[in-house]
Design a protein around this motif. Structure first.
Motif, PDB file in Angstrom:
ATOM      1  N   ASN A   1       3.736   3.801  -2.222  1.00 18.80           N
ATOM      2  CA  ASN A   1       3.639   4.512  -3.497  1.00 18.80           C
ATOM      3  C   ASN A   1       3.972   3.638  -4.700  1.00 18.80           C
ATOM      4  O   ASN A   1       3.404   3.818  -5.766  1.00 18.80           O
ATOM      5  N   SER A   2       4.879   2.670  -4.507  1.00 21.28           N
ATOM      6  CA  SER A   2       5.188   1.775  -5.634  1.00 21.28           C
ATOM      7  C   SER A   2       3.950   0.966  -6.004  1.00 21.28           C
ATOM      8  O   SER A   2       3.620   0.813  -7.190  1.00 21.28           O
TER       9      SER A   2
ATOM     10  N   ASP B   1       1.420   3.147  -7.946  1.00 21.50           N
ATOM     11  CA  ASP B   1       1.800   3.473  -9.323  1.00 21.50           C
ATOM     12  C   ASP B   1       1.754   2.232 -10.221  1.00 21.50           C
ATOM     13  O   ASP B   1       1.287   2.289 -11.360  1.00 21.50           O
TER      14      ASP B   1
ATOM     15  N   MET C   1       0.835  -1.214   0.000  1.00 13.65           N
ATOM     16  CA  MET C   1       0.000   0.000   0.000  1.00 13.65           C
ATOM     17  C   MET C   1       0.861   1.251   0.000  1.00 13.65           C
ATOM     18  O   MET C   1       0.414   2.333   0.363  1.00 13.65           O
TER      19      MET C   1
ATOM     20  N   ARG D   1      -1.851  -5.804   3.455  1.00 12.71           N
ATOM     21  CA  ARG D   1      -2.061  -6.335   4.804  1.00 12.71           C
ATOM     22  C   ARG D   1      -2.582  -5.253   5.743  1.00 12.71           C
ATOM     23  O   ARG D   1      -2.985  -5.534   6.856  1.00 12.71           O
TER      24      ARG D   1
HETATM   25  N1  LIG Z   1       5.499   8.371  -7.303  1.00 17.50           N
HETATM   26  C1  LIG Z   1       6.335   8.455  -6.278  1.00 17.50           C
HETATM   27  O1  LIG Z   1       6.650   9.527  -5.775  1.00 17.50           O
HETATM   28  C2  LIG Z   1       6.894   7.196  -5.722  1.00 17.50           C
HETATM   29  C3  LIG Z   1       6.634   5.983  -6.357  1.00 17.50           C
HETATM   30  C4  LIG Z   1       7.170   4.839  -5.794  1.00 17.50           C
HETATM   31  C5  LIG Z   1       7.916   4.888  -4.630  1.00 17.50           C
HETATM   32  N2  LIG Z   1       8.152   6.084  -4.041  1.00 17.50           N
HETATM   33  C6  LIG Z   1       8.937   6.173  -2.793  1.00 17.50           C
HETATM   34  O2  LIG Z   1       9.844   5.083  -2.749  1.00 17.50           O
HETATM   35  C7  LIG Z   1       9.940   4.604  -1.408  1.00 17.50           C
HETATM   36  C8  LIG Z   1       9.598   3.122  -1.352  1.00 17.50           C
HETATM   37  O3  LIG Z   1       8.195   2.957  -1.609  1.00 17.50           O
HETATM   38  P1  LIG Z   1       7.568   1.515  -1.756  1.00 17.50           P
HETATM   39  O4  LIG Z   1       6.127   1.697  -2.007  1.00 17.50           O
HETATM   40  O5  LIG Z   1       8.386   0.744  -2.720  1.00 17.50           O
HETATM   41  O6  LIG Z   1       7.845   0.817  -0.334  1.00 17.50           O
HETATM   42  P2  LIG Z   1       7.260   1.164   1.120  1.00 17.50           P
HETATM   43  O7  LIG Z   1       6.834   2.579   1.213  1.00 17.50           O
HETATM   44  O8  LIG Z   1       8.241   0.657   2.104  1.00 17.50           O
HETATM   45  O9  LIG Z   1       5.912   0.289   1.229  1.00 17.50           O
HETATM   46  C9  LIG Z   1       5.983  -1.099   1.369  1.00 17.50           C
HETATM   47  C10 LIG Z   1       4.576  -1.656   1.437  1.00 17.50           C
HETATM   48  O10 LIG Z   1       4.642  -3.076   1.431  1.00 17.50           O
HETATM   49  C11 LIG Z   1       3.974  -3.578   2.575  1.00 17.50           C
HETATM   50  N3  LIG Z   1       4.635  -4.805   2.985  1.00 17.50           N
HETATM   51  C12 LIG Z   1       5.927  -4.976   3.354  1.00 17.50           C
HETATM   52  N4  LIG Z   1       6.172  -6.273   3.649  1.00 17.50           N
HETATM   53  C13 LIG Z   1       4.989  -6.917   3.456  1.00 17.50           C
HETATM   54  C14 LIG Z   1       4.600  -8.276   3.602  1.00 17.50           C
HETATM   55  N5  LIG Z   1       5.473  -9.230   3.981  1.00 17.50           N
HETATM   56  N6  LIG Z   1       3.328  -8.606   3.338  1.00 17.50           N
HETATM   57  C15 LIG Z   1       2.429  -7.654   2.941  1.00 17.50           C
HETATM   58  N7  LIG Z   1       2.740  -6.355   2.790  1.00 17.50           N
HETATM   59  C16 LIG Z   1       4.014  -5.996   3.046  1.00 17.50           C
HETATM   60  C17 LIG Z   1       4.070  -2.476   3.606  1.00 17.50           C
HETATM   61  O11 LIG Z   1       3.083  -2.671   4.590  1.00 17.50           O
HETATM   62  P3  LIG Z   1       3.266  -2.157   6.130  1.00 17.50           P
HETATM   63  O12 LIG Z   1       2.942  -0.707   6.107  1.00 17.50           O
HETATM   64  O13 LIG Z   1       2.263  -2.996   6.845  1.00 17.50           O
HETATM   65  O14 LIG Z   1       4.692  -2.449   6.516  1.00 17.50           O
HETATM   66  C18 LIG Z   1       3.831  -1.265   2.705  1.00 17.50           C
HETATM   67  O15 LIG Z   1       2.459  -1.114   2.406  1.00 17.50           O
HETATM   68  C19 LIG Z   1       9.028   5.491  -0.568  1.00 17.50           C
HETATM   69  O16 LIG Z   1       9.790   6.560  -0.082  1.00 17.50           O
HETATM   70  C20 LIG Z   1       8.045   6.014  -1.568  1.00 17.50           C
HETATM   71  O17 LIG Z   1       7.459   7.250  -1.180  1.00 17.50           O
HETATM   72  C21 LIG Z   1       7.653   7.240  -4.563  1.00 17.50           C
END
Ligand SMILES: NC(=O)c1ccc[n+]([C@@H]2O[C@H](COP(=O)([O-])OP(=O)(O)OC[C@H]3O[C@@H](n4cnc5c(N)ncnc54)[C@H](OP(=O)(O)O)[C@@H]3O)[C@@H](O)[C@H]2O)c1
Length: 315
Positions: A50-51, A54, A48, A71
């Motif tokens: 940002n990745s 998108d 849930m 989750r």
């Molecule tokens: N357009 C944009 O600006 C953009 C796009 C992509 C990414 N980003 C940035 O890149 C960074 C990484 O983002 P991200 O979305 O890749 O990662 P993230 O923010 O760390 O989110 C990870 C997601 O996966 C869930 N998760 C982790 N382990 C899991 C599991 N074993 N089972 C089920 N769910 C699980 C987490 O849930 P929990 O919350 O329960 O841990 C969370 O919802 C962030 O700073 C983000 O803002 C920005």
């Protein structure tokens, strides 16, 4: 050190039962390039953050079916509010966070309503207690029936994915948008490591024990990282020129402990929330610290730190 913290993929821990024999494709968001791999396929996107937003949105334009599994719920923030990018809304660090939080939450709630009205899980935390999930399109794509929300994945079997509520779907591709690890592969783990993304630094820059090791960009801001990295670089520059002096080791430890406690209080416990900072608050606090440290340096006679002298002489 400026090796980033969004390059070492964190796969689900532990792996879901059946992941090793799943007959479709499993990939982490880190290796996602474009949505051509989803054309005509059944796609499950997990997460849930940002990745996940998108990638689910991009999948929804070309896939046969897109499922968004989670989750935990998240408050979804539109990219623009009142015609302005959301991170440019007034956010004065002098106003207490709780008041700012309430004002922004009220605005978002008025604009989008609660996530559960779209079939997404109800967030188990207050607005602002998790890293923001920003998307201008996810709710629209769900409302148009092109993305189906699902609970967490429970297991994978053959070409099927089973979810926490017992429902099952056919899946060609599973995309794990499950975040990243902070890691330093060029250091021995007993020299420096960040288990479960925990690393204690003074204002995210100075290591309290390892002199001569400074970090740039090892922080997760609400807002853009580049101006913060620039401010950190200028701060390190002050230090190396002897124009800034660090507080005493005991004060460093107290500051780090207070910072960690504030982060634990503000954010729900997660490996995602170990290096969070608010853009305006961080800049404001860093500026104050630089001025305080300049005064300490003045009283100490602008001594250039020994480590910095050694490296300049070596160069
Ligand atoms: N357009 C944009 O600006 C953009 C796009 C992509 C990414 N980003 C940035 O890149 C960074 C990484 O983002 P991200 O979305 O890749 O990662 P993230 O923010 O760390 O989110 C990870 C997601 O996966 C869930 N998760 C982790 N382990 C899991 C599991 N074993 N089972 C089920 N769910 C699980 C987490 O849930 P929990 O919350 O329960 O841990 C969370 O919802 C962030 O700073 C983000 O803002 C920005």
């Amino acid at each position: 050190m400026a090796n980033g913290h969004h390059w070492d993929p964190r796969w689900p821990e532990p792996a879901f039962p059946g992941a090793d024999t799943f007959e479709g494709t499993q990939l982490h968001a880190h290796s996602y390039v474009d949505n051509s791999i989803f054309a005509g396929k059944d796609v499950v996107v997990l997460g849930m953050g940002n990745s996940a937003m998108d990638i689910a949105v991009e999948s929804s334009y070309v896939a046969a079916n897109t499922y968004l599994a989670a989750r935990k719920g998240a408050w979804i923030i539109p990219k623009y509010v009142f015609g302005k990018p959301v991170d440019q809304l007034p956010n004065n660090p002098r106003i207490p966070f709780a008041i700012r939080q309430r004002m922004i939450h009220q605005t978002i709630k008025t604009l989008t309503g609660p996530p559960e009205r779209y079939g997404l899980p109800k967030p188990d935390h207050k607005f602002g207690e998790a890293h923001p999930t920003v998307s201008g399109r996810i709710l629209d794509r769900i409302a148009h029936g092109t993305i189906a929300p699902k609970p967490n994945i429970a297991s994978l079997q053959g070409e099927r994915v089973r979810f926490g509520d017992g429902s099952e779907v056919h899946a060609d591709v599973v995309v794990y948008c499950t975040g990243y690890k902070i890691s330093f592969p060029f250091f021995d783990a007993d020299f420096l490591a960040a288990p479960d993304n925990h690393i204690e630094l003074f204002r995210r820059v100075f290591h309290p024990q390892i002199a001569g090791l400074y970090f740039i960009g090892l922080l997760q801001p609400l807002g853009a990282i580049m101006p913060l990295a620039e401010a950190q670089s200028a701060w390190i520059g002050d230090y190396l020129r002897g124009e800034y002096a660090l507080p005493s080791p005991a004060e460093l430890q107290r500051d780090i402990a207070a910072d960690q406690a504030a982060m634990r209080k503000r954010y729900i416990a997660s490996k995602r929330h170990t290096i969070q900072v608010d853009f305006d608050d961080y800049i404001y606090a860093l500026d104050t610290e630089r001025r305080g440290g300049a005064e300490r340096a003045r009283t100490r006679g602008f001594a250039v730190p020994i480590r910095a002298r050694a490296s300049i002489a070596g160069a």
